[in-house]
Design an enzyme around this catalytic site. Structure first.
Site, PDB file in Angstrom:
ATOM      1  CG  ASN A   1      -9.378  -4.165  -4.083  1.00  0.00           C
ATOM      2  OD1 ASN A   1      -8.514  -4.313  -3.227  1.00  0.00           O
ATOM      3  ND2 ASN A   1     -10.491  -3.504  -3.835  1.00  0.00           N
TER       4      ASN A   1
ATOM      5  CD  GLU B   1      -4.517   6.602   4.816  1.00  0.00           C
ATOM      6  OE1 GLU B   1      -5.674   6.339   5.209  1.00  0.00           O
ATOM      7  OE2 GLU B   1      -4.078   6.238   3.716  1.00  0.00           O
TER       8      GLU B   1
ATOM      9  NE  ARG C   1     -21.161  -8.250  -1.634  1.00  0.00           N
ATOM     10  CZ  ARG C   1     -19.850  -8.237  -1.447  1.00  0.00           C
ATOM     11  NH1 ARG C   1     -19.326  -9.104  -0.572  1.00  0.00           N
ATOM     12  NH2 ARG C   1     -19.077  -7.391  -2.092  1.00  0.00           N
TER      13      ARG C   1
ATOM     14  NE  ARG D   1     -11.381  -8.770  -4.751  1.00  0.00           N
ATOM     15  CZ  ARG D   1     -10.911  -7.925  -3.857  1.00  0.00           C
ATOM     16  NH1 ARG D   1      -9.611  -7.836  -3.657  1.00  0.00           N
ATOM     17  NH2 ARG D   1     -11.708  -7.142  -3.160  1.00  0.00           N
TER      18      ARG D   1
ATOM     19  CE  LYS E   1      -6.273   3.318   6.441  1.00  0.00           C
ATOM     20  NZ  LYS E   1      -6.899   3.696   5.156  1.00  0.00           N
TER      21      LYS E   1
ATOM     22  CE  LYS F   1      -3.103  -3.054   0.298  1.00  0.00           C
ATOM     23  NZ  LYS F   1      -3.670  -3.599  -0.922  1.00  0.00           N
TER      24      LYS F   1
ATOM     25  CG  HIS G   1     -15.957   1.419  -0.205  1.00  0.00           C
ATOM     26  ND1 HIS G   1     -15.091   0.521   0.348  1.00  0.00           N
ATOM     27  CD2 HIS G   1     -15.918   1.206  -1.538  1.00  0.00           C
ATOM     28  CE1 HIS G   1     -14.545  -0.203  -0.614  1.00  0.00           C
ATOM     29  NE2 HIS G   1     -15.032   0.192  -1.763  1.00  0.00           N
TER      30      HIS G   1
ATOM     31  CD  GLU H   1     -11.167   0.210  -0.801  1.00  0.00           C
ATOM     32  OE1 GLU H   1     -10.848  -0.947  -1.140  1.00  0.00           O
ATOM     33  OE2 GLU H   1     -11.135   0.613   0.373  1.00  0.00           O
TER      34      GLU H   1
HETATM   35  C1  MV4 Z   1      -9.894   4.633   6.490  1.00  0.00           C
HETATM   36  C2  MV4 Z   1     -11.022   5.019   7.225  1.00  0.00           C
HETATM   37  C3  MV4 Z   1     -11.036   6.293   7.738  1.00  0.00           C
HETATM   38  N1  MV4 Z   1      -9.990   7.121   7.524  1.00  0.00           N
HETATM   39  N2  MV4 Z   1      -8.878   5.485   6.302  1.00  0.00           N
HETATM   40  C4  MV4 Z   1     -11.030   0.072   5.827  1.00  0.00           C
HETATM   41  C5  MV4 Z   1     -10.877  -0.756   4.592  1.00  0.00           C
HETATM   42  C6  MV4 Z   1      -9.764  -0.128   3.865  1.00  0.00           C
HETATM   43  N3  MV4 Z   1      -9.818  -0.364   2.445  1.00  0.00           N
HETATM   44  C7  MV4 Z   1      -9.877   1.311   4.196  1.00  0.00           C
HETATM   45  N4  MV4 Z   1     -10.609   1.360   5.438  1.00  0.00           N
HETATM   46  C8  MV4 Z   1     -10.796   2.526   6.072  1.00  0.00           C
HETATM   47  N5  MV4 Z   1      -9.802   3.424   5.920  1.00  0.00           N
HETATM   48  C9  MV4 Z   1      -8.937   6.690   6.830  1.00  0.00           C
HETATM   49  N6  MV4 Z   1      -7.887   7.528   6.646  1.00  0.00           N
HETATM   50  C10 MV4 Z   1     -12.055   4.104   7.399  1.00  0.00           C
HETATM   51  C11 MV4 Z   1     -11.945   2.833   6.827  1.00  0.00           C
HETATM   52  C12 MV4 Z   1     -13.047   1.933   7.042  1.00  0.00           C
HETATM   53  C13 MV4 Z   1     -13.850   1.495   5.999  1.00  0.00           C
HETATM   54  C14 MV4 Z   1     -13.615   1.875   4.673  1.00  0.00           C
HETATM   55  C15 MV4 Z   1     -14.419   1.419   3.653  1.00  0.00           C
HETATM   56  C16 MV4 Z   1     -15.487   0.581   3.934  1.00  0.00           C
HETATM   57  C17 MV4 Z   1     -15.724   0.197   5.221  1.00  0.00           C
HETATM   58  C18 MV4 Z   1     -14.911   0.630   6.262  1.00  0.00           C
HETATM   59  C19 MV4 Z   1     -15.191   0.246   7.577  1.00  0.00           C
HETATM   60  C20 MV4 Z   1     -14.399   0.683   8.591  1.00  0.00           C
HETATM   61  C21 MV4 Z   1     -13.315   1.519   8.332  1.00  0.00           C
END
Ligand code: MV4
Length: 444
Positions: free
Chosen positions: A289, A199, A335, A291, A157, A116, A207, A274
């Site tokens: 991702n 971060e 789903r 895939r 992270k 990442k 998302h 994403e």
């Molecule tokens: C974050 C965030 C808040 N702030 N980064 C979790 C999955 C990963 N792909 C990124 N994620 C997150 N990153 C920052 N700087 C909150 C999440 C996150 C989240 C993101 C997407 C979908 C669901 C989630 C559930 C919890 C936390």
């Protein structure tokens, strides 16, 4: 074109891939565990090879067993689907070295997007927006400096994490001092890579992810975005396309940077970039991702483009013919999981009665049939109900109509169909005001 594809997966995605192969005139080879001998993908494929016991580690994740099946069948390509070995660079490399095409990006690209920190560096270079943070691996002292600068809360992270694995929220300096070395240790143990970055924590984001197709000749197209905020514990439950929260000018801007990013990393195949979107509509790149994703059908429904067929054509060296992508209407995927509606615990069992919804604008991707026993060893996805509407309102009411028709019943088998009905009726969902915390809020 490819002649014979081995599908290194199971369930609905194996069925989805067999359908695409059949329409392209490609022979298919199913592999299956002992628990899956009566599965639909085994019945539908031209050939089927048992690769071992039910445990994924001894079947769908067992590289030597899958490679034996490749050799025995004489397949000229391997389709990995999602999960299992789909993003494993070592597997992709072993497939490639045996002279068989891996349907997906190169081993080097899979390796890169698994890192990442490196991926974010490249994203920054091509102008993708990043969350304020450490921009690279950090030790505790640097993490404290960065956090003081950008303000708490922050997230730690793991560079080798992703999809919600190896992430931790920190609300103040004291907590950062307590948790930093634990985060490093955990990353070391889980991924064999202790690099951690910092971060700013984005509050109540959505998302949003962009679907990409890239061929081996340098052509890249973006098929628009999906909104996937309805999730629980990083398991998506509902996805839609397009996102009502994304303005057309913003979409264009992100799409251009996404194309640039894919060119830069020499991406090949279908992929997803994403982002998080904050309450002001700002985008922040998260990860890529490499895939096919579970939720790809919503993009297919609004673009009319068969993403899985294009994965296969791209693997065969064909040039992308999709130049201009036209989007039409709205699609929502629900789903349907085998899980207890109250505890969310998996609840496998035998399907005794099965009635699938249908009619205008309704698609069901499933490996279920009446008489099938859902094995307890794998994920709980039973079916994906995808509905289309000219407007989002029409898609929602069609979704509710289809859910009303849907019957899956059997001894011990429980599903989340009622959850979806409840969700689609909420004010927040109808108004598109939901974010990643909404399901948890809804449960209380
Ligand atoms: C974050 C965030 C808040 N702030 N980064 C979790 C999955 C990963 N792909 C990124 N994620 C997150 N990153 C920052 N700087 C909150 C999440 C996150 C989240 C993101 C997407 C979908 C669901 C989630 C559930 C919890 C936390």
């Amino acid at each position: 074109m490819l002649k014979k594809v081995l599908i290194a997966n199971r369930g609905e995605i194996a069925v989805r891939a067999i359908r695409a192969c059949r329409e392209l005139g490609i022979k298919t080879v199913a592999v299956y565990s002992e628990a899956d001998k009566d599965s639909l993908h085994v019945r539908l494929a031209d050939e089927a090879i048992c690769i071992g016991p039910p445990e994924p580690s001894q079947s769908y994740l067992d590289v030597p067993r899958i490679m034996s099946a490749v050799e025995i069948s004489g397949a000229d390509a391997v389709y990995p689907g999602y999960g299992f070995l789909s993003e494993n660079p070592k597997f992709a490399e072993i497939v490639q070295k045996s002279g068989v095409k891996f349907v997906g990006p190169s081993p080097a690209t899979l390796e890169l997007i698994g890192d990442k920190i490196k991926t974010k560096e490249i994203a920054k270079r091509v102008g993708l927006p990043l969350v304020p943070g450490s921009n690279g691996a950090t030790d505790m002292e640097k993490a404290l400096d960065v956090a003081r600068e950008i303000g708490y809360p922050v997230v730690l992270k793991a560079s080798a994490g992703g999809g919600g694995r190896g992430i931790r929220i920190v609300f103040n300096e004291k907590e950062l001092r307590e948790k930093f070395s634990i985060a490093v240790q955990e990353a070391e143990v889980s991924f064999g890579d202790g690099r951690v970055y910092v971060e700013k924590f984005i509050i109540n984001p959505k998302h949003v992810e962009f679907q990409v197709l890239a061929d081996s000749h340098g052509n890249v197209v973006v098929l628009g975005e999906r909104e996937c905020s309805i999730q629980r514990r990083h398991q998506k439950l509902v996805e839609e396309a397009p996102s009502v929260a994304v303005e057309e000018s913003k979409r264009k801007e992100i799409e251009e940077a996404v194309i640039e990013f894919c060119r830069e990393i020499g991406y090949e195949g279908a992929g997803t970039v994403e982002f998080l979107m904050d309450e002001e509509g700002n985008f922040y790149f998260m990860e890529m991702n490499g895939r096919i994703q579970v939720e790809h059908p919503v993009t297919e429904m609004v673009t009319g483009i068969d993403i899985v067929k294009w994965q296969l054509r791209i693997a065969a060296g064909e040039k992308l013919k999709v130049r201009k992508v036209r989007r039409n209407g709205y699609a929502i995927e629900m789903r349907i999981n085998a899980e207890d509606p109250n505890t969310f615990m998996p609840s496998p069992g035998k399907v005794e009665e099965l009635v699938l919804p249908g009619g205008m604008g309704v698609r069901v991707d499933t490996h279920l049939y009446a008489g099938y026993s859902v094995p307890p060893y794998y994920d709980s996805l039973l079916a994906k109900l995808i509905v289309w509407g000219e407007t989002r309102e029409e898609a929602i009411s069609r979704g509710l109509r289809a859910l009303e028709e849907f019957i899956i019943s059997g001894e011990g088998l429980k599903t989340n169909i009622e959850f979806h009905k409840r969700l689609l009726k909420t004010k927040e969902f109808k108004e598109g005001r939901h974010h990643i915390g909404f399901v948890e809020e809804m449960m209380v």
